[in-house]
Design a protein around this motif. Structure first.
Motif, mmCIF file in Angstrom:
data_model
loop_
_atom_site.group_PDB
_atom_site.id
_atom_site.type_symbol
_atom_site.label_atom_id
_atom_site.label_comp_id
_atom_site.label_asym_id
_atom_site.label_seq_id
_atom_site.Cartn_x
_atom_site.Cartn_y
_atom_site.Cartn_z
ATOM 1 N N VAL A 1 24.109 -98.328 48.764
ATOM 2 C CA VAL A 1 25.210 -98.225 49.787
ATOM 3 C C VAL A 1 25.165 -96.730 50.275
ATOM 4 N N ALA A 2 25.086 -95.722 49.417
ATOM 5 C CA ALA A 2 25.075 -94.585 49.796
ATOM 6 C C ALA A 2 23.789 -94.160 50.690
ATOM 7 N N PHE A 3 22.771 -94.816 50.274
ATOM 8 C CA PHE A 3 21.421 -94.517 50.991
ATOM 9 C C PHE A 3 21.608 -95.379 52.524
ATOM 10 N N LEU A 4 22.246 -96.413 52.470
ATOM 11 C CA LEU A 4 22.350 -97.220 53.658
ATOM 12 C C LEU A 4 23.182 -96.358 54.621
ATOM 13 N N ARG A 5 24.352 -95.658 54.109
ATOM 14 C CA ARG A 5 25.183 -94.849 55.021
ATOM 15 C C ARG A 5 24.554 -93.478 55.431
ATOM 16 N N SER A 6 23.460 -93.319 54.736
ATOM 17 C CA SER A 6 22.425 -91.966 55.411
ATOM 18 C C SER A 6 21.718 -92.383 56.612
ATOM 19 N N LEU A 7 21.650 -93.667 56.713
ATOM 20 C CA LEU A 7 20.451 -94.208 57.763
ATOM 21 C C LEU A 7 21.127 -93.965 59.140
#
Length: 459
Positions: free
Chosen positions: A453-459
């Motif tokens: 989820v942290a990765f998705l929020r970095s997009l």
């Protein structure tokens, strides 16, 4: 002596490489083969470095003066609020409609709220409706069979003195579940209560599909991906046996008067930005235009306004990734690939020739393959849309998704806004994505889920 001040892009790139160096020291045990410096620029040369509520509203860098002027005209067109004819400005609303401006649904160029029905002055979602093929003839070759007296979209609002085509009430049903480690979650499913004008019920055979507007930035890049690239990526019969069978949609092109590849809309049911824009004017606001004129050939807006609105979507910048040096984000990106999310949410595409130089021949990172995939019974609407069946949806681009709540707090995810969080959106995946969903639900630790989820929020 003139001083040379650093631009936001220079500061961003400098900070990026400092961050990568620090990350390398802090995370020696987990190497990465990811080209992070490249992926930071989500939109290639069209990338913008804005992280506020304006993140989706900036023009792409590098537009010529003439292109920037046209972009600004498009911005005005996108904000225009239509009213009842014969007003002197922005006349032509209705008679039935869902909203009265582009911006009224695409809030700050992003998603709309999961709101529909008569409780508000306007709806930010809409309901498509049609009949099975055996009940009539389609509006256009290969298209949907319209519902008599309504067409293929329900106008749930109307101008003064006119009755809306339908009354729509939306409610939600909670469906509890749990991760394999016992952590509970709850998913909500939309339930529509539709009554046609005059209190008439929808025919039992009618098929409906609830849709939430998606973000509109980066569309120029997606339009510039060559058809050949989409056809090469498609694997309709799963010939490689990986369980993923993405395929293209073939839709009616109003200008060409022929069927061409679809790439826009939740089911890839529009061939290009021009027709997507013209269709939204006509179906969502009741505003006729050169592609969808009145019966006598006249239209509420002319080709100049339609062209400006189209160009606005073509020329919007794509927000850059953030927190790219964060070890948790890097770990999440690896998990994203390992559990198969990237099989459909393709990280990188390349555009071909385009009239706008900064859009042409770009390597960019939308996290979509623009193809249709079976998403399972949970997300099925049961309504075909050209060659897309009732279980298929186009892979949604993920770029900029981490700024969704910054741009419009409360906006939902997925085609009908049912997911309140990114975790819920993942947990709704089924069909070809069921393996990835089950890995997320049953195999990943809480820390790995958080990293994804942290990765998705970095997009």
């Amino acid at each position: 002596m003139n001083k040379r001040y650093p631009t936001p892009a220079r500061l961003y790139v400098a900070g990026l490489f400092v961050g990568l160096a620090l990350a390398g020291c802090a995370d020696q045990t987990e190497g990465t083969d990811l080209d992070l410096s490249d992926r930071a620029l989500s939109g290639g040369q069209t990338t913008v470095f804005e992280q506020t509520t304006f993140a989706y509203q900036l023009p792409a860098p590098g537009l010529t003066d003439a292109q920037l002027a046209l972009h600004n005209e498009g911005d005005v067109a996108f904000e225009a609020r239509f009213v009842t004819a014969p007003a002197t400005v922005n006349a032509g609303l209705g008679p039935q409609f869902n909203n009265n401006s582009c911006n009224g649904c695409h809030i700050r160029n992003g998603r709309g709220m999961p709101v529909i029905g008569h409780e508000g002055l306007r709806s930010q979602m809409l309901v498509r409706v049609s009949l099975p093929a055996e009940f009539g003839d389609p509006q256009v070759p290969g298209g949907a069979v319209p519902l008599a007296g309504v067409g293929t979209q329900l106008g749930d609002h109307a101008i003064f003195g006119v009755e809306p085509e339908a009354s729509i009430e939306l409610s939600w049903v909670e469906e509890p579940g749990a991760y394999a480690d016992g952590t509970p979650f709850s998913l909500r499913r939309p339930v529509l209560d539709i009554e046609l004008a005059g209190g008439e019920a929808l025919p039992a055979e009618a098929m409906t599909s609830l849709r939430q507007p998606p973000p509109i930035f980066g569309l120029g890049l997606l339009e510039a991906v060559p058809d050949a690239a989409l056809l090469d990526a498609a694997d309709p019969d799963d010939a490689d046996g990986d369980g993923i069978s993405g395929r293209t949609n073939l839709v009616w092109n109003v200008v060409d008067q022929a069927s061409t590849l679809g790439r826009f809309g939740h089911k890839a049911n529009q061939p290009n930005i021009l027709q997507q824009s013209a269709g939204a004017y006509f179906d969502d606001m009741g505003v006729s235009n050169p592609l969808f004129p009145e019966a006598d050939g006249s239209s509420d807006i002319d080709a100049t306004v339609l062209r400006a609105a189209e160009f606005y979507s073509v020329s919007l910048g794509v927000p850059a990734r953030r927190d790219i040096s964060n070890p948790q984000v890097q770990r999440g990106e690896r998990v994203f690939a390992q559990i198969g999310c990237a099989d459909c949410h393709t990280p990188t595409l390349k555009s071909g020739p385009h009239e706008v130089a900064v859009v042409a021949n770009q390597v960019f990172h939308p996290y979509t393959d623009l193809l249709l995939h079976d998403m399972g019974e949970g997300l099925a609407d049961g309504r075909p849309d050209f060659e897309a069946d009732g279980r298929e949806w186009r892979t949604a681009p993920l770029w900029g998704i981490g700024l969704t709540q910054t741009v419009a707090s409360g906006a939902g995810y997925l085609h009908d806004g049912r997911a309140r969080t990114l975790e819920e959106a993942i947990l709704w995946h089924g069909g070809e994505a069921e393996r990835s969903r089950e890995a997320f639900r049953a195999e990943l630790s809480a820390a790995q889920r958080d990293a994804l989820v942290a990765f998705l929020r970095s997009l």
